[in-house]
Design a protein around this motif. Structure first.
Motif, PDB file in Angstrom:
ATOM      1  N   UNK A   1       0.902  -1.341  -0.107  1.00 50.89           N
ATOM      2  CA  UNK A   1      -0.010   0.083  -0.023  1.00 50.89           C
ATOM      3  C   UNK A   1       0.786   1.245  -0.014  1.00 50.89           C
ATOM      4  N   UNK A   2       0.549   2.190  -1.093  1.00 49.46           N
ATOM      5  CA  UNK A   2       1.462   3.559  -1.005  1.00 49.46           C
ATOM      6  C   UNK A   2       0.612   4.619  -1.003  1.00 49.46           C
ATOM      7  N   UNK A   3       0.640   5.357   0.241  1.00 46.64           N
ATOM      8  CA  UNK A   3      -0.348   6.538   0.205  1.00 46.64           C
ATOM      9  C   UNK A   3      -0.033   7.601  -0.739  1.00 46.64           C
ATOM     10  N   UNK A   4      -0.813   8.604  -0.491  1.00 48.12           N
ATOM     11  CA  UNK A   4      -0.836   9.836  -1.596  1.00 48.12           C
ATOM     12  C   UNK A   4       0.140  11.095  -0.872  1.00 48.12           C
ATOM     13  N   UNK A   5      -0.007  12.243  -1.372  1.00 50.22           N
ATOM     14  CA  UNK A   5       0.419  13.396  -1.211  1.00 50.22           C
ATOM     15  C   UNK A   5       0.274  13.878   0.230  1.00 50.22           C
ATOM     16  N   UNK A   6       1.167  14.179   0.891  1.00 51.80           N
ATOM     17  CA  UNK A   6       0.962  14.890   2.305  1.00 51.80           C
ATOM     18  C   UNK A   6       0.350  13.733   3.449  1.00 51.80           C
ATOM     19  N   UNK A   7       0.348  12.559   2.903  1.00 57.33           N
ATOM     20  CA  UNK A   7      -0.067  11.608   3.949  1.00 57.33           C
ATOM     21  C   UNK A   7       0.770  10.615   4.558  1.00 57.33           C
ATOM     22  N   UNK A   8       0.425   9.829   5.505  1.00 58.51           N
ATOM     23  CA  UNK A   8       1.321   8.662   6.106  1.00 58.51           C
ATOM     24  C   UNK A   8       0.620   7.488   5.665  1.00 58.51           C
ATOM     25  N   UNK A   9       1.313   6.436   6.316  1.00 57.80           N
ATOM     26  CA  UNK A   9       0.549   5.235   6.338  1.00 57.80           C
ATOM     27  C   UNK A   9      -0.794   4.973   7.377  1.00 57.80           C
ATOM     28  N   UNK A  10      -0.695   5.974   7.988  1.00 54.24           N
ATOM     29  CA  UNK A  10      -2.074   6.082   9.153  1.00 54.24           C
ATOM     30  C   UNK A  10      -3.362   6.585   8.097  1.00 54.24           C
TER      31      UNK A  10
ATOM     32  N   UNK B   1      -2.156   1.835  -4.601  1.00 52.04           N
ATOM     33  CA  UNK B   1      -1.524   3.187  -4.275  1.00 52.04           C
ATOM     34  C   UNK B   1      -2.903   4.119  -4.440  1.00 52.04           C
ATOM     35  N   UNK B   2      -2.925   4.962  -3.441  1.00 54.29           N
ATOM     36  CA  UNK B   2      -3.781   6.208  -3.414  1.00 54.29           C
ATOM     37  C   UNK B   2      -3.091   7.477  -4.000  1.00 54.29           C
ATOM     38  N   UNK B   3      -3.794   8.158  -4.728  1.00 53.96           N
ATOM     39  CA  UNK B   3      -3.648   9.383  -5.180  1.00 53.96           C
ATOM     40  C   UNK B   3      -1.934   9.251  -5.959  1.00 53.96           C
ATOM     41  N   UNK B   4      -1.158  10.147  -5.222  1.00 58.72           N
ATOM     42  CA  UNK B   4       0.093  10.048  -5.729  1.00 58.72           C
ATOM     43  C   UNK B   4       1.093   8.732  -5.653  1.00 58.72           C
ATOM     44  N   UNK B   5       0.397   7.970  -4.749  1.00 55.56           N
ATOM     45  CA  UNK B   5       1.113   6.711  -4.564  1.00 55.56           C
ATOM     46  C   UNK B   5       1.068   5.696  -5.793  1.00 55.56           C
ATOM     47  N   UNK B   6      -0.186   6.038  -6.631  1.00 55.72           N
ATOM     48  CA  UNK B   6      -0.266   5.313  -7.752  1.00 55.72           C
ATOM     49  C   UNK B   6       0.717   5.454  -8.488  1.00 55.72           C
ATOM     50  N   UNK B   7       1.196   6.749  -8.990  1.00 58.73           N
ATOM     51  CA  UNK B   7       2.134   7.494  -9.678  1.00 58.73           C
ATOM     52  C   UNK B   7       3.306   6.717  -9.379  1.00 58.73           C
TER      53      UNK B   7
ATOM     54  N   UNK C   1      -5.272   1.687  -8.652  1.00 55.71           N
ATOM     55  CA  UNK C   1      -4.933   3.132  -8.600  1.00 55.71           C
ATOM     56  C   UNK C   1      -6.205   3.841  -7.785  1.00 55.71           C
ATOM     57  N   UNK C   2      -6.178   4.304  -6.761  1.00 53.23           N
ATOM     58  CA  UNK C   2      -7.453   4.784  -5.988  1.00 53.23           C
ATOM     59  C   UNK C   2      -7.066   6.507  -6.347  1.00 53.23           C
ATOM     60  N   UNK C   3      -8.198   6.995  -7.073  1.00 54.63           N
ATOM     61  CA  UNK C   3      -8.031   8.224  -7.289  1.00 54.63           C
ATOM     62  C   UNK C   3      -6.545   8.737  -7.676  1.00 54.63           C
ATOM     63  N   UNK C   4      -5.903   8.014  -8.421  1.00 56.14           N
ATOM     64  CA  UNK C   4      -4.629   8.511  -8.949  1.00 56.14           C
ATOM     65  C   UNK C   4      -4.864   9.504 -10.063  1.00 56.14           C
TER      66      UNK C   4
ATOM     67  N   UNK D   1      -9.599  14.978  -8.013  1.00 52.67           N
ATOM     68  CA  UNK D   1      -8.945  14.445  -9.119  1.00 52.67           C
ATOM     69  C   UNK D   1     -10.032  14.127  -9.892  1.00 52.67           C
ATOM     70  N   UNK D   2     -10.209  14.676 -11.377  1.00 48.81           N
ATOM     71  CA  UNK D   2     -11.423  14.286 -12.207  1.00 48.81           C
ATOM     72  C   UNK D   2     -11.403  12.613 -12.607  1.00 48.81           C
ATOM     73  N   UNK D   3     -12.380  12.533 -13.023  1.00 53.24           N
ATOM     74  CA  UNK D   3     -12.782  10.966 -13.472  1.00 53.24           C
ATOM     75  C   UNK D   3     -11.919  10.571 -14.485  1.00 53.24           C
ATOM     76  N   UNK D   4     -11.909  11.679 -15.627  1.00 57.40           N
ATOM     77  CA  UNK D   4     -11.073  11.435 -16.635  1.00 57.40           C
ATOM     78  C   UNK D   4      -9.284  11.041 -16.672  1.00 57.40           C
ATOM     79  N   UNK D   5      -8.975  11.951 -15.481  1.00 61.80           N
ATOM     80  CA  UNK D   5      -7.497  11.964 -14.994  1.00 61.80           C
ATOM     81  C   UNK D   5      -7.494  10.588 -14.191  1.00 61.80           C
ATOM     82  N   UNK D   6      -8.184  10.124 -13.459  1.00 57.55           N
ATOM     83  CA  UNK D   6      -8.122   8.823 -12.619  1.00 57.55           C
ATOM     84  C   UNK D   6      -8.276   7.604 -13.585  1.00 57.55           C
ATOM     85  N   UNK D   7      -8.877   7.659 -14.757  1.00 54.23           N
ATOM     86  CA  UNK D   7      -8.988   6.538 -15.627  1.00 54.23           C
ATOM     87  C   UNK D   7      -7.912   6.546 -16.496  1.00 54.23           C
TER      88      UNK D   7
END
Length: 386
Positions: free
Chosen positions: A156-165, A228-234, A257-260, A339-345
């Motif tokens: 599991x990889x979190x997103x920008x400004x996040x931690x594993x919590x 990966x969530x958000x940046x984590x997917x990248x 990729x969750x909301x990436x 994040x827009x749906x088109x960017x997430x897809x």
């Protein structure tokens, strides 16, 4: 010749240094705006006010300089005092608490590249985390963090400004995605990384880390799934593209990729546009310079990511929209709020759209858990199996 001893980890001194740095960064645009506004006033008053302006500017400049100097002095005093305390009281003084860990994640998202450059101990170290501390890629340490490891690992990889919590964000007692997948026989490995660093740098280090993890895992690894969530997917996409990934990529079955923001994030682009607008007026120009200090990680979210998806892996995008009806005309544009749906897809071949859900809600949304559960129990058809 005696080897130099590594500097001990001291989050108390690091926090004081960070506060002093923030005082310095924020006081300068405040000072510039103050001077600009005062200049307008004194120009209206005319030449007769010139002596008063000289005194005013001198006092104002001295005050701002005094605030910056005072912050630096306090930071040095705090650093000196913390060096007298036992290491166990200072090494994780901030990150050992839930609130402090969240703050450190946010600070790394904003200034993580600068913290790393300065050698500040609040700069997050990439790695699997357990009880808010990084776990080294050594068998004994991994076994201690995962007392019942299986050969099926979910990273599991979190997103920008996040931690594993973040994976426990407003879970309302339901537990995390990882806990649910553990009931299906997988072992969740939650990463923490410095989200202020360039995505490419984090991806390169993650690729090496997963190779080390594969070697040191307490039991033979038979399967890996990536989430990966958000940046984590990248970051996961970047990791899969590295040469060292050949050591573990054959074991990867799915990447979710969750909301990436594969095609960039509107909010990150908005920050760049705001900085441009602020430069138009002398009074606001200093604040544009503050926005220009945003981290390399944030800058990376402004652009589309064209890396090809790793072959032989089932890639799945989970996009969210705040709209209750995903077919509504505005649902795709507003997306999950960030994040827009088109960017997430983007170019991901398989997509699930979760309605009435925000960006952060993807971290613990039960419908997302169901999607992940279906993916980690999925087996590729025999014709596609490696």
């Amino acid at each position: 010749m005696t080897e130099p001893q590594p500097r001990r980890r001291d989050e108390v001194a690091a926090t004081a240094d960070l506060v002093a740095h923030l005082v310095d960064v924020l006081s300068r645009p405040a000072q510039g705006t103050h001077r600009m506004i005062a200049g307008h006033v004194f120009r209206v008053l005319g030449p007769a006010a010139a002596p008063v302006r000289v005194v005013h500017d001198a006092i104002a400049d001295a005050s701002y300089a005094g605030v910056r100097s005072g912050a630096r002095v306090v930071a040095r005093v705090v650093g000196a005092g913390s060096s007298l305390l036992p290491p166990e009281r200072t090494s994780h003084a901030l990150t050992s608490t839930a609130a402090g860990s969240v703050v450190v994640g946010a600070v790394n998202g904003l200034f993580g590249d600068q913290l790393r450059h300065d050698g500040n101990h609040l700069a997050v170290q990439l790695g699997p985390h357990h009880q808010r501390r990084v776990v080294g890629a050594e068998t004994a340490l991994l076994a201690r963090a995962h007392p019942e490891p299986t050969g099926h690992v979910v990273v599991f990889a979190h997103g920008l400004g996040e931690t594993e919590q973040a994976w426990w964000y407003r879970h309302d007692g339901r537990g995390s995605h990882g806990q649910a997948l553990a009931e299906l026989g997988a072992t969740p490995v939650v990463l923490r990384y410095n989200t202020g660093r360039p995505v490419a740098d984090n991806g390169r280090e993650l690729a090496r880390l997963l190779a080390d993890l594969l070697r040191a895992w307490p039991v033979p690894v038979e399967r890996i799934d990536l989430v990966g969530h958000s940046m984590g997917g990248l970051v996961l996409r970047e990791a899969c593209s590295r040469a060292v990934a050949r050591k573990w990529l054959p074991l990867v079955r799915t990447a979710t990729y969750l909301g990436t923001p594969h095609d960039g994030a509107p909010l990150a682009r908005g920050a760049a546009r705001l900085a441009t607008l602020l430069r138009w007026r002398p009074e606001s120009r200093p604040w544009a310079e503050v926005l220009d200090l945003r981290s390399a990680g944030i800058l990376d979210l402004e652009r589309a990511h064209r890396l090809p998806l790793a072959p032989g892996v089932r890639h799945v995008a989970v996009a969210a929209t705040l709209a209750a009806d995903p077919s509504a005309w505005w649902a795709g544009a507003v997306g999950d709020g960030l994040v827009t749906v088109s960017s997430a897809k983007h170019t991901v071949p398989e997509t699930h759209v979760v309605p009435a859900t925000g960006h952060l809600a993807l971290l613990t949304e039960p419908r997302v858990t169901q999607i992940l559960a279906g993916l980690i129990t999925w087996e590729p058809p025999a014709a596609l199996a490696r």
